[in-house]
Design a protein around this motif. Structure first.
Motif: not given
Length: 244
Positions: A1-12, A43-45, A99-105, A139-142
């Motif tokens: 199962m894919t883990l939920p993803a969130f954005l956070s500066d805390a993992v830097g 997952v945090l990024t 969609v541009l984000t999803e394909i990694d622009v 879209a980055t998280k998705q």
């Protein structure tokens, strides 16, 4: 199962075993909307290459306390891709960004083209840019991206012309171009920029201003401004190491 993803500066820079707090809008969404509980993993990024698998050790109304289980770092892929997107009408701007984000622009630049139906001025400009940036974050998280794409400030034609001089390969999508995108070589390029015009097309004056960029066409169909950039970038990425 894919883990939920969130954005956070805390993992830097966080080490395995470190305790981190996910709060703010992301923490509220995780705790209140997703209802993530103690013992689950996420997952945090930080949006700058670092990702961490974390186990939830505590929950509050609008935050999660987590323990870092593992970390990884993804180098920024090359060639970097910038899309200059003329402002589309309605919500098609957010569609393009999504969609541009999803394909990694790597970078999305909103452009006030002379024939753009949509106009960003004053408060509307601030709201429009905020929507594009929020769309890029979601879209980055998705897409489970490690790098958050930059969504630049609204640019003028002169500013786009300056950007063209900063990259290795610059292309302008144009239905009447003699050269096909499929004929362009990206060997050795570390940066690529694609200019996508508005619904009414790029004017002759704008095309002249973009000296240094090559006008290229896609297939025989005329695509909407919100999908043309996606089609072009997909074609480019398929011919680079990024999609090999």
């Amino acid at each position: 199962m894919t883990l939920p993803a969130f954005l956070s500066d805390a993992v830097g820079g966080a080490a395995v075993g470190a305790s981190v707090l996910l709060d703010g809008d992301e923490g509220r969404h995780a705790a209140t909307v997703k209802r993530i509980r103690v013992g689950e993993q996420v997952v945090l990024t930080d949006g700058s290459g670092t990702s961490a698998v974390c186990s939830v050790t505590g929950t509050a109304k609008s935050s999660l306390t987590l323990s870092v289980v593992s970390t990884s770092f993804a180098e920024r892929a090359t060639p970097t891709i910038t899309v200059v997107q003329a402002l589309p009408k309605g919500d098609r701007g957010e569609l393009a960004v999504e969609v541009l984000t999803e394909i990694d622009v790597d970078r999305i630049v909103p452009w006030a083209a002379s024939r753009s139906v949509a106009v960003w001025k004053g408060e509307r400009a601030a709201k429009g840019l905020a929507k594009w940036r929020a769309t890029a974050r979601e879209a980055t998280k998705q897409a489970r991206r490690s790098w958050l794409p930059e969504v630049a400030e609204l640019t003028s034609t002169a500013e786009v012309a300056a950007l063209i001089g900063e990259v290795d390969v610059a292309l302008v999508l144009h239905e009447d171009a003699e050269q096909a995108l499929a004929e362009v070589s990206f060997d050795g390029a570390s940066s690529v920029l694609v200019v996508v015009g508005p619904e009414g097309g790029i004017s002759d004056e704008e095309l002249a201003a973009f000296e240094g960029a090559r006008a290229v066409r896609l297939g025989s169909s005329v695509l909407r401004t919100s999908t043309a950039g996606v089609a072009a970038v997909a074609a480019i990425l398929s011919r680079t190491d990024r999609w090999r």
